[in-house]
Write a protein that holds these residues in place. Structure first.
Motif, PDB file in Angstrom:
ATOM      1  N   ARG A 137     -14.547  -3.209   7.015  1.00 10.94           N
ATOM      2  CA  ARG A 137     -13.486  -3.874   6.264  1.00 10.94           C
ATOM      3  C   ARG A 137     -13.117  -5.194   6.923  1.00 10.94           C
ATOM      4  O   ARG A 137     -12.977  -5.259   8.144  1.00 10.94           O
ATOM      5  CB  ARG A 137     -12.237  -2.999   6.191  1.00 10.94           C
ATOM      6  N   ILE A 191      -0.141  -3.039   4.767  1.00 10.62           N
ATOM      7  CA  ILE A 191      -1.359  -2.972   3.970  1.00 10.62           C
ATOM      8  C   ILE A 191      -2.202  -1.767   4.367  1.00 10.62           C
ATOM      9  O   ILE A 191      -2.812  -1.098   3.524  1.00 10.62           O
ATOM     10  CB  ILE A 191      -2.156  -4.281   4.120  1.00 10.62           C
ATOM     11  N   GLY A 198      -2.177  -0.353   1.068  1.00 12.51           N
ATOM     12  CA  GLY A 198      -3.122  -1.239   0.390  1.00 12.51           C
ATOM     13  C   GLY A 198      -2.425  -2.387  -0.314  1.00 12.51           C
ATOM     14  O   GLY A 198      -1.258  -2.697  -0.059  1.00 12.51           O
ATOM     15  N   SER A 249      -8.129 -12.272  -5.358  1.00 15.09           N
ATOM     16  CA  SER A 249      -7.815 -10.880  -5.011  1.00 15.09           C
ATOM     17  C   SER A 249      -8.382 -10.474  -3.660  1.00 15.09           C
ATOM     18  O   SER A 249      -7.978  -9.459  -3.082  1.00 15.09           O
ATOM     19  CB  SER A 249      -8.353  -9.937  -6.093  1.00 15.09           C
ATOM     20  N   LYS A 288     -16.681 -10.545   2.908  1.00 14.77           N
ATOM     21  CA  LYS A 288     -15.869  -9.325   2.840  1.00 14.77           C
ATOM     22  C   LYS A 288     -16.597  -8.245   2.049  1.00 14.77           C
ATOM     23  O   LYS A 288     -16.616  -7.066   2.440  1.00 14.77           O
ATOM     24  CB  LYS A 288     -14.519  -9.645   2.201  1.00 14.77           C
ATOM     25  N   GLN A 315      -1.679  -6.337  -1.580  1.00 10.30           N
ATOM     26  CA  GLN A 315      -1.555  -7.639  -0.936  1.00 10.30           C
ATOM     27  C   GLN A 315      -0.123  -7.817  -0.444  1.00 10.30           C
ATOM     28  O   GLN A 315       0.823  -7.285  -1.028  1.00 10.30           O
ATOM     29  CB  GLN A 315      -1.901  -8.766  -1.921  1.00 10.30           C
ATOM     30  N   MET A 353     -10.184  -8.098   6.661  1.00 11.80           N
ATOM     31  CA  MET A 353      -8.914  -8.545   6.093  1.00 11.80           C
ATOM     32  C   MET A 353      -8.889 -10.067   6.113  1.00 11.80           C
ATOM     33  O   MET A 353      -9.332 -10.694   7.078  1.00 11.80           O
ATOM     34  CB  MET A 353      -7.733  -7.985   6.885  1.00 11.80           C
ATOM     35  N   ASP A 359      -5.745 -10.598   1.478  1.00 13.12           N
ATOM     36  CA  ASP A 359      -4.867  -9.461   1.774  1.00 13.12           C
ATOM     37  C   ASP A 359      -3.457  -9.897   2.127  1.00 13.12           C
ATOM     38  O   ASP A 359      -2.482  -9.233   1.768  1.00 13.12           O
ATOM     39  CB  ASP A 359      -5.435  -8.659   2.951  1.00 13.12           C
TER      40      ASP A 359
END
Length: 437
Positions: free
Chosen positions: A77, A120, A124, A99, A68, A126, A79, A102
Protein backbone atom coordinates in the motif's frame (compact mmCIF):
# COMPACT_ATOMS: atom_id res chain seq x y z
CA UNK A 1 11.04 0.80 8.46
CA UNK A 2 8.54 2.26 6.01
CA UNK A 3 9.78 4.37 3.09
CA UNK A 4 8.76 8.05 2.96
CA UNK A 5 9.33 10.17 -0.13
CA UNK A 6 8.80 13.94 0.08
CA UNK A 7 8.86 16.13 -3.02
CA UNK A 8 9.21 19.82 -2.24
CA UNK A 9 8.10 22.65 -4.51
CA UNK A 10 8.76 26.35 -4.06
CA UNK A 11 10.28 28.37 -1.29
CA UNK A 12 12.74 27.73 1.52
CA UNK A 13 9.88 27.64 4.00
CA UNK A 14 8.56 24.61 2.17
CA UNK A 15 12.01 23.01 2.47
CA UNK A 16 11.84 23.60 6.22
CA UNK A 17 8.26 22.27 6.41
CA UNK A 18 9.19 19.14 4.47
CA UNK A 19 11.99 18.39 6.92
CA UNK A 20 9.62 18.88 9.85
CA UNK A 21 7.03 16.54 8.33
CA UNK A 22 9.74 13.90 7.99
CA UNK A 23 10.67 14.43 11.66
CA UNK A 24 7.00 14.15 12.59
CA UNK A 25 6.59 10.80 10.82
CA UNK A 26 9.88 9.24 11.97
CA UNK A 27 8.34 7.95 15.25
CA UNK A 28 5.72 6.16 13.14
CA UNK A 29 8.51 4.18 11.47
CA UNK A 30 8.99 6.25 8.29
CA UNK A 31 12.51 6.75 6.91
CA UNK A 32 13.15 9.07 3.99
CA UNK A 33 13.70 7.59 0.53
CA UNK A 34 15.39 9.19 -2.47
CA UNK A 35 12.65 8.25 -4.96
CA UNK A 36 8.91 7.47 -4.84
CA UNK A 37 9.44 3.98 -6.29
CA UNK A 38 8.05 1.50 -3.81
CA UNK A 39 7.48 4.15 -1.13
CA UNK A 40 4.91 3.48 1.57
CA UNK A 41 4.05 7.16 1.74
CA UNK A 42 4.57 10.04 -0.68
CA UNK A 43 4.09 13.70 0.27
CA UNK A 44 3.92 16.44 -2.34
CA UNK A 45 4.66 19.68 -0.49
CA UNK A 46 3.29 22.22 -2.93
CA UNK A 47 3.67 25.91 -3.78
CA UNK A 48 0.91 28.12 -5.19
CA UNK A 49 2.88 31.24 -6.09
CA UNK A 50 3.35 30.62 -9.80
CA UNK A 51 0.77 29.96 -12.50
CA UNK A 52 -0.08 26.36 -13.35
CA UNK A 53 1.10 25.16 -9.92
CA UNK A 54 -2.01 23.02 -9.51
CA UNK A 55 -1.60 21.50 -12.97
CA UNK A 56 1.92 20.37 -12.05
CA UNK A 57 0.54 18.72 -8.93
CA UNK A 58 -2.17 16.85 -10.87
CA UNK A 59 0.42 15.72 -13.41
CA UNK A 60 2.59 14.34 -10.62
CA UNK A 61 -0.43 12.69 -8.98
CA UNK A 62 -1.21 10.89 -12.23
CA UNK A 63 2.25 9.28 -12.16
CA UNK A 64 1.93 8.42 -8.48
CA UNK A 65 -1.47 6.84 -9.01
CA UNK A 66 0.10 4.29 -11.36
CA UNK A 67 2.79 3.53 -8.77
CA UNK A 68 0.14 3.15 -6.10
CA UNK A 69 -1.88 0.74 -8.24
CA UNK A 70 1.25 -1.30 -9.04
CA UNK A 71 2.12 -1.57 -5.37
CA UNK A 72 -1.44 -2.65 -4.54
CA UNK A 73 -1.20 -5.46 -7.11
CA UNK A 74 1.86 -6.69 -5.24
CA UNK A 75 -0.08 -6.69 -1.96
CA UNK A 76 1.37 -3.46 -0.62
CA UNK A 77 0.00 0.00 0.00
CA UNK A 78 1.18 3.48 -0.88
CA UNK A 79 -0.39 6.47 0.85
CA UNK A 80 -0.34 9.76 -1.04
CA UNK A 81 -0.53 13.15 0.67
CA UNK A 82 -0.72 16.63 -0.83
CA UNK A 83 0.54 19.31 1.53
CA UNK A 84 1.42 22.99 1.30
CA UNK A 85 -0.21 25.96 -0.35
CA UNK A 86 -1.94 24.21 -3.27
CA UNK A 87 -3.48 21.88 -0.70
CA UNK A 88 -4.68 24.90 1.29
CA UNK A 89 -6.09 26.70 -1.74
CA UNK A 90 -7.60 23.75 -3.62
CA UNK A 91 -7.92 20.95 -1.09
CA UNK A 92 -11.55 20.04 -1.77
CA UNK A 93 -10.92 20.05 -5.53
CA UNK A 94 -7.91 17.75 -5.11
CA UNK A 95 -10.01 15.28 -3.13
CA UNK A 96 -12.76 15.45 -5.76
CA UNK A 97 -10.52 15.07 -8.80
CA UNK A 98 -7.97 12.53 -7.61
CA UNK A 99 -9.24 9.55 -5.65
CA UNK A 100 -5.68 8.21 -5.32
CA UNK A 101 -4.95 10.96 -2.79
CA UNK A 102 -5.36 9.81 0.81
CA UNK A 103 -4.56 13.03 2.68
CA UNK A 104 -4.70 16.73 1.92
CA UNK A 105 -3.16 18.99 4.55
CA UNK A 106 -2.51 22.73 4.55
CA UNK A 107 0.74 24.37 5.72
CA UNK A 108 -0.75 25.33 9.08
CA UNK A 109 -2.11 21.84 9.80
CA UNK A 110 0.67 19.41 8.93
CA UNK A 111 1.34 18.73 12.62
CA UNK A 112 -1.90 16.70 12.42
CA UNK A 113 -0.43 14.21 9.93
CA UNK A 114 -0.03 11.33 12.45
CA UNK A 115 -3.67 11.70 13.53
CA UNK A 116 -4.82 11.80 9.90
CA UNK A 117 -2.82 8.69 9.02
CA UNK A 118 -4.30 6.84 12.00
CA UNK A 119 -7.80 7.91 11.00
CA UNK A 120 -7.37 6.54 7.48
CA UNK A 121 -5.84 3.32 8.80
CA UNK A 122 -8.93 2.82 10.97
CA UNK A 123 -11.70 3.73 8.58
CA UNK A 124 -10.22 4.28 5.10
CA UNK A 125 -11.38 7.07 2.80
CA UNK A 126 -9.68 10.43 2.43
CA UNK A 127 -8.69 13.00 5.05
CA UNK A 128 -8.73 16.77 4.50
CA UNK A 129 -7.26 19.34 6.93
CA UNK A 130 -7.05 22.90 5.65
CA UNK A 131 -8.16 24.86 8.69
CA UNK A 132 -6.05 27.45 10.46
CA UNK A 133 -5.86 25.75 13.87
CA UNK A 134 -5.94 27.83 17.02
CA UNK A 135 -3.02 25.90 18.51
CA UNK A 136 0.57 26.65 17.59
CA UNK A 137 1.64 23.89 15.22
CA UNK A 138 5.25 24.30 16.35
CA UNK A 139 4.27 23.11 19.84
CA UNK A 140 3.19 19.80 18.32
CA UNK A 141 6.34 19.20 16.29
CA UNK A 142 9.12 16.96 17.63
CA UNK A 143 12.68 18.22 18.01
CA UNK A 144 14.65 18.14 14.79
CA UNK A 145 16.79 15.05 14.39
CA UNK A 146 19.12 16.05 11.58
CA UNK A 147 20.39 19.03 9.69
CA UNK A 148 23.20 20.14 7.44
CA UNK A 149 25.93 22.62 8.23
CA UNK A 150 23.57 25.31 6.95
CA UNK A 151 20.04 25.09 8.37
CA UNK A 152 16.67 26.80 7.99
CA UNK A 153 14.62 27.95 10.97
CA UNK A 154 11.11 29.36 10.58
CA UNK A 155 10.49 32.27 12.96
CA UNK A 156 7.46 33.93 11.34
CA UNK A 157 4.64 32.81 9.07
CA UNK A 158 1.80 34.43 7.20
CA UNK A 159 1.32 37.87 5.73
CA UNK A 160 -0.88 40.89 6.44
CA UNK A 161 0.35 42.98 3.49
CA UNK A 162 -2.19 41.75 0.90
CA UNK A 163 -0.23 42.56 -2.24
CA UNK A 164 -2.80 42.31 -5.01
CA UNK A 165 -0.88 39.61 -6.92
CA UNK A 166 -0.18 37.28 -4.01
CA UNK A 167 -2.00 34.27 -2.53
CA UNK A 168 0.12 33.97 0.63
CA UNK A 169 -2.33 35.73 2.99
CA UNK A 170 -4.98 33.22 1.91
CA UNK A 171 -2.83 30.08 2.03
CA UNK A 172 -0.58 30.87 5.02
CA UNK A 173 -2.91 33.09 7.04
CA UNK A 174 -2.18 36.25 8.99
CA UNK A 175 1.24 37.15 10.36
CA UNK A 176 2.29 35.00 13.29
CA UNK A 177 5.62 35.14 15.15
CA UNK A 178 6.98 32.32 17.27
CA UNK A 179 8.14 33.00 20.84
CA UNK A 180 11.81 33.94 20.97
CA UNK A 181 12.61 31.38 23.67
CA UNK A 182 11.46 28.52 21.44
CA UNK A 183 13.37 29.85 18.46
CA UNK A 184 16.54 30.10 20.55
CA UNK A 185 16.05 26.56 21.86
CA UNK A 186 15.62 25.23 18.33
CA UNK A 187 18.68 27.16 17.14
CA UNK A 188 20.81 25.67 19.94
CA UNK A 189 19.67 22.21 18.96
CA UNK A 190 20.51 22.85 15.29
CA UNK A 191 24.01 23.90 16.35
CA UNK A 192 24.34 20.74 18.46
CA UNK A 193 23.42 18.77 15.32
CA UNK A 194 26.19 20.44 13.33
CA UNK A 195 24.77 23.69 11.92
CA UNK A 196 27.27 26.51 11.58
CA UNK A 197 24.87 28.80 9.74
CA UNK A 198 21.15 29.42 10.27
CA UNK A 199 18.80 31.22 7.90
CA UNK A 200 15.71 32.63 9.61
CA UNK A 201 12.60 32.19 7.49
CA UNK A 202 9.30 33.99 7.22
CA UNK A 203 6.90 35.19 4.57
CA UNK A 204 7.71 38.63 5.99
CA UNK A 205 10.56 37.68 8.28
CA UNK A 206 11.44 41.26 9.23
CA UNK A 207 7.85 41.71 10.48
CA UNK A 208 8.83 39.38 13.35
CA UNK A 209 7.32 40.71 16.59
CA UNK A 210 6.60 38.80 19.79
CA UNK A 211 6.39 40.15 23.36
CA UNK A 212 8.66 43.09 22.63
CA UNK A 213 11.11 41.10 20.52
CA UNK A 214 11.94 42.32 17.03
CA UNK A 215 13.96 40.53 14.39
CA UNK A 216 16.96 42.68 15.30
CA UNK A 217 16.75 41.68 18.98
CA UNK A 218 16.37 38.04 17.98
CA UNK A 219 19.45 38.25 15.74
CA UNK A 220 21.49 39.71 18.58
CA UNK A 221 20.44 36.84 20.87
CA UNK A 222 21.18 34.21 18.24
CA UNK A 223 24.60 35.70 17.58
CA UNK A 224 25.56 34.89 21.18
CA UNK A 225 25.02 31.13 20.70
CA UNK A 226 28.40 29.41 20.86
CA UNK A 227 29.24 27.58 17.66
CA UNK A 228 26.78 29.54 15.50
CA UNK A 229 29.02 31.43 13.11
CA UNK A 230 26.64 32.80 10.51
CA UNK A 231 23.14 34.27 10.37
CA UNK A 232 20.88 35.16 7.45
CA UNK A 233 17.18 35.97 7.07
CA UNK A 234 14.66 35.91 4.22
CA UNK A 235 12.24 37.09 2.86
CA UNK A 236 11.93 40.75 3.82
CA UNK A 237 9.45 43.50 3.05
CA UNK A 238 10.68 47.10 2.62
CA UNK A 239 7.96 48.38 4.97
CA UNK A 240 9.45 46.39 7.86
CA UNK A 241 13.09 47.40 7.41
CA UNK A 242 13.39 49.19 10.77
CA UNK A 243 16.35 51.19 12.03
CA UNK A 244 17.24 48.56 14.65
CA UNK A 245 17.49 45.92 11.90
CA UNK A 246 19.63 48.20 9.77
CA UNK A 247 21.87 48.75 12.81
CA UNK A 248 22.14 44.97 13.27
CA UNK A 249 23.76 44.77 9.84
CA UNK A 250 26.37 47.21 11.14
CA UNK A 251 26.89 45.64 14.55
CA UNK A 252 26.69 41.87 14.08
CA UNK A 253 29.67 40.19 12.45
CA UNK A 254 27.68 36.94 12.27
CA UNK A 255 24.98 38.56 10.12
CA UNK A 256 26.07 37.96 6.55
CA UNK A 257 26.41 41.02 4.27
CA UNK A 258 23.70 39.83 1.90
CA UNK A 259 20.12 41.10 1.93
CA UNK A 260 17.19 39.80 -0.10
CA UNK A 261 14.78 42.75 -0.29
CA UNK A 262 12.00 42.31 -2.89
CA UNK A 263 10.79 45.44 -4.65
CA UNK A 264 8.76 43.88 -7.54
CA UNK A 265 8.69 47.05 -9.69
CA UNK A 266 10.42 50.39 -10.11
CA UNK A 267 7.23 52.20 -11.09
CA UNK A 268 5.22 54.01 -8.43
CA UNK A 269 2.07 53.48 -10.49
CA UNK A 270 2.58 49.72 -10.49
CA UNK A 271 3.73 49.60 -6.85
CA UNK A 272 0.49 51.33 -5.92
CA UNK A 273 -1.55 48.89 -8.03
CA UNK A 274 0.29 46.05 -6.29
CA UNK A 275 -0.56 47.54 -2.86
CA UNK A 276 3.12 47.45 -1.91
CA UNK A 277 2.65 50.58 0.25
CA UNK A 278 6.05 52.04 -0.57
CA UNK A 279 7.43 54.01 -3.49
CA UNK A 280 10.48 53.33 -5.62
CA UNK A 281 12.31 56.16 -3.89
CA UNK A 282 11.34 54.78 -0.48
CA UNK A 283 13.09 51.58 -1.55
CA UNK A 284 16.15 53.49 -2.79
CA UNK A 285 16.44 55.31 0.56
CA UNK A 286 16.23 52.04 2.50
CA UNK A 287 19.01 50.58 0.38
CA UNK A 288 21.12 53.69 0.96
CA UNK A 289 20.71 53.37 4.75
CA UNK A 290 21.58 49.67 4.82
CA UNK A 291 24.61 50.18 2.60
CA UNK A 292 25.75 53.06 4.80
CA UNK A 293 25.53 50.70 7.78
CA UNK A 294 27.35 47.85 6.02
CA UNK A 295 29.66 48.92 3.23
CA UNK A 296 30.24 45.42 1.85
CA UNK A 297 26.52 44.60 1.61
CA UNK A 298 25.23 42.86 -1.53
CA UNK A 299 21.58 42.89 -2.53
CA UNK A 300 19.14 40.56 -4.23
CA UNK A 301 15.49 41.18 -5.06
CA UNK A 302 12.32 39.91 -6.72
CA UNK A 303 10.72 41.46 -9.80
CA UNK A 304 7.40 40.94 -11.58
CA UNK A 305 7.08 42.16 -15.16
CA UNK A 306 3.87 42.52 -17.13
CA UNK A 307 1.68 43.35 -14.15
CA UNK A 308 -1.81 44.48 -15.31
CA UNK A 309 -1.63 48.01 -16.66
CA UNK A 310 2.18 48.10 -16.87
CA UNK A 311 3.18 50.53 -19.62
CA UNK A 312 6.49 50.84 -21.43
CA UNK A 313 7.21 53.83 -19.17
CA UNK A 314 6.49 51.74 -16.07
CA UNK A 315 8.82 49.02 -17.26
CA UNK A 316 11.53 51.57 -18.06
CA UNK A 317 11.24 52.74 -14.43
CA UNK A 318 11.99 49.19 -13.30
CA UNK A 319 15.07 49.05 -15.50
CA UNK A 320 16.15 52.42 -14.09
CA UNK A 321 15.79 51.21 -10.52
CA UNK A 322 17.83 48.08 -11.28
CA UNK A 323 20.50 50.29 -12.83
CA UNK A 324 20.52 52.57 -9.80
CA UNK A 325 20.72 49.81 -7.19
CA UNK A 326 22.96 47.17 -8.76
CA UNK A 327 22.14 43.62 -7.68
CA UNK A 328 24.37 40.67 -6.94
CA UNK A 329 21.48 38.35 -7.72
CA UNK A 330 17.76 38.61 -8.43
CA UNK A 331 14.67 36.57 -9.25
CA UNK A 332 12.36 37.80 -11.98
CA UNK A 333 9.07 36.46 -13.30
CA UNK A 334 6.27 37.25 -15.67
CA UNK A 335 3.06 38.20 -13.90
CA UNK A 336 0.70 35.25 -13.64
CA UNK A 337 -2.89 35.32 -12.44
CA UNK A 338 -3.51 33.73 -9.07
CA UNK A 339 -7.17 32.79 -8.55
CA UNK A 340 -8.91 34.91 -5.96
CA UNK A 341 -6.39 37.76 -5.94
CA UNK A 342 -7.51 41.29 -6.90
CA UNK A 343 -4.97 41.56 -9.73
CA UNK A 344 -6.38 38.48 -11.46
CA UNK A 345 -9.59 40.40 -12.17
CA UNK A 346 -7.86 43.61 -13.20
CA UNK A 347 -8.42 45.06 -16.64
CA UNK A 348 -5.50 45.78 -18.98
CA UNK A 349 -3.86 42.38 -18.69
CA UNK A 350 -0.58 42.47 -20.59
CA UNK A 351 -0.17 40.27 -23.70
CA UNK A 352 2.09 37.26 -23.21
CA UNK A 353 4.54 38.30 -25.94
CA UNK A 354 5.01 41.71 -24.31
CA UNK A 355 5.62 40.10 -20.92
CA UNK A 356 8.17 37.74 -22.45
CA UNK A 357 10.05 40.57 -24.17
CA UNK A 358 10.17 42.62 -20.98
CA UNK A 359 11.33 39.67 -18.91
CA UNK A 360 14.12 38.97 -21.38
CA UNK A 361 15.31 42.58 -21.26
CA UNK A 362 15.21 42.68 -17.45
CA UNK A 363 16.99 39.37 -17.04
CA UNK A 364 19.69 40.44 -19.47
CA UNK A 365 20.43 43.45 -17.25
CA UNK A 366 20.27 41.41 -14.03
CA UNK A 367 22.59 38.71 -15.40
CA UNK A 368 25.13 41.35 -16.40
CA UNK A 369 25.00 42.78 -12.90
CA UNK A 370 25.39 39.35 -11.29
CA UNK A 371 28.36 38.54 -13.50
CA UNK A 372 29.95 41.92 -12.70
CA UNK A 373 29.51 41.30 -8.98
CA UNK A 374 31.02 37.83 -9.25
CA UNK A 375 33.91 39.28 -11.28
CA UNK A 376 34.53 41.85 -8.54
CA UNK A 377 35.20 38.98 -6.14
CA UNK A 378 38.26 37.83 -8.10
CA UNK A 379 41.39 38.42 -6.04
CA UNK A 380 39.44 38.83 -2.81
CA UNK A 381 39.74 36.53 0.19
CA UNK A 382 36.30 35.41 1.42
CA UNK A 383 35.28 33.20 4.32
CA UNK A 384 33.67 30.04 2.94
CA UNK A 385 31.46 27.56 4.79
CA UNK A 386 32.17 24.19 3.18
CA UNK A 387 28.91 22.24 2.86
CA UNK A 388 29.46 19.21 0.62
CA UNK A 389 31.99 17.32 -1.51
CA UNK A 390 32.53 18.51 -5.06
CA UNK A 391 32.51 16.39 -8.19
CA UNK A 392 36.28 16.10 -8.31
CA UNK A 393 38.43 14.09 -5.90
CA UNK A 394 39.17 16.05 -2.70
CA UNK A 395 37.13 19.02 -3.95
CA UNK A 396 34.63 20.76 -1.66
CA UNK A 397 31.81 23.17 -2.39
CA UNK A 398 30.93 25.94 0.02
CA UNK A 399 29.04 29.20 0.20
CA UNK A 400 30.48 32.68 0.34
CA UNK A 401 29.00 35.39 2.58
CA UNK A 402 27.06 36.39 -0.55
CA UNK A 403 25.59 32.89 -1.07
CA UNK A 404 27.72 32.17 -4.13
CA UNK A 405 28.76 28.52 -4.57
CA UNK A 406 32.54 28.29 -4.30
CA UNK A 407 34.53 25.29 -5.60
CA UNK A 408 37.86 24.62 -3.89
CA UNK A 409 40.43 21.88 -4.52
CA UNK A 410 42.23 20.07 -1.67
CA UNK A 411 39.39 20.86 0.71
CA UNK A 412 37.54 17.55 0.91
CA UNK A 413 38.35 17.16 4.61
CA UNK A 414 36.95 20.58 5.51
CA UNK A 415 33.21 19.90 5.20
CA UNK A 416 31.48 21.79 8.00
CA UNK A 417 34.36 24.20 8.54
CA UNK A 418 34.72 27.87 7.66
CA UNK A 419 37.99 28.80 5.97
CA UNK A 420 39.40 31.78 4.14
CA UNK A 421 39.54 31.23 0.39
CA UNK A 422 41.24 33.37 -2.22
CA UNK A 423 38.94 33.71 -5.23
CA UNK A 424 40.73 32.93 -8.48
CA UNK A 425 37.97 32.99 -11.06
CA UNK A 426 34.36 34.04 -11.44
CA UNK A 427 32.32 31.55 -13.43
CA UNK A 428 28.74 32.15 -14.69
CA UNK A 429 27.00 30.84 -11.55
CA UNK A 430 29.83 30.14 -9.10
CA UNK A 431 33.35 31.01 -7.99
CA UNK A 432 36.58 29.04 -8.05
CA UNK A 433 39.18 29.52 -5.36
CA UNK A 434 42.09 28.12 -3.34
CA UNK A 435 42.60 27.92 0.40
CA UNK A 436 44.28 31.10 1.63
CA UNK A 437 47.73 30.63 3.10
Amino acid sequence: MKALYVKTYGCQMNVYDSARMADLLAPLGYAQAETPDGADMVILNTCHIREKAAEKVYSELGKLRKMKEAKAREGGRMMIAVAGCVAQAEGAEIVRRQSAVDLVVGPQSYHRLPEMIARIARSGGQALETDFPAEDKFDALPAQTGTGHSAFLTVQEGCDKFCTFCVVPYTRGSEFSRPASRILDEARRLVELGAREITLLGQNVNAYAHDGWTLAKLLHALARIEGLARLRYTTSHPRDMGEDLIAAHRDLAALMPYLHLPVQSGSDTILDAMNRQHSADDYRRIVERVRAARGDLALSSDFIVGFPGESDKDFDATLALVGDIGYAQAYSFKYSKRPGTPASAARKQIPEDVKSARLSALQDLLVRQQQAFNKSCEGRTLSILFEKPGRKTDQAVGRSPYLQPVHVEDAGALIGEIRDVRILEAQPNSLKGVLAQ
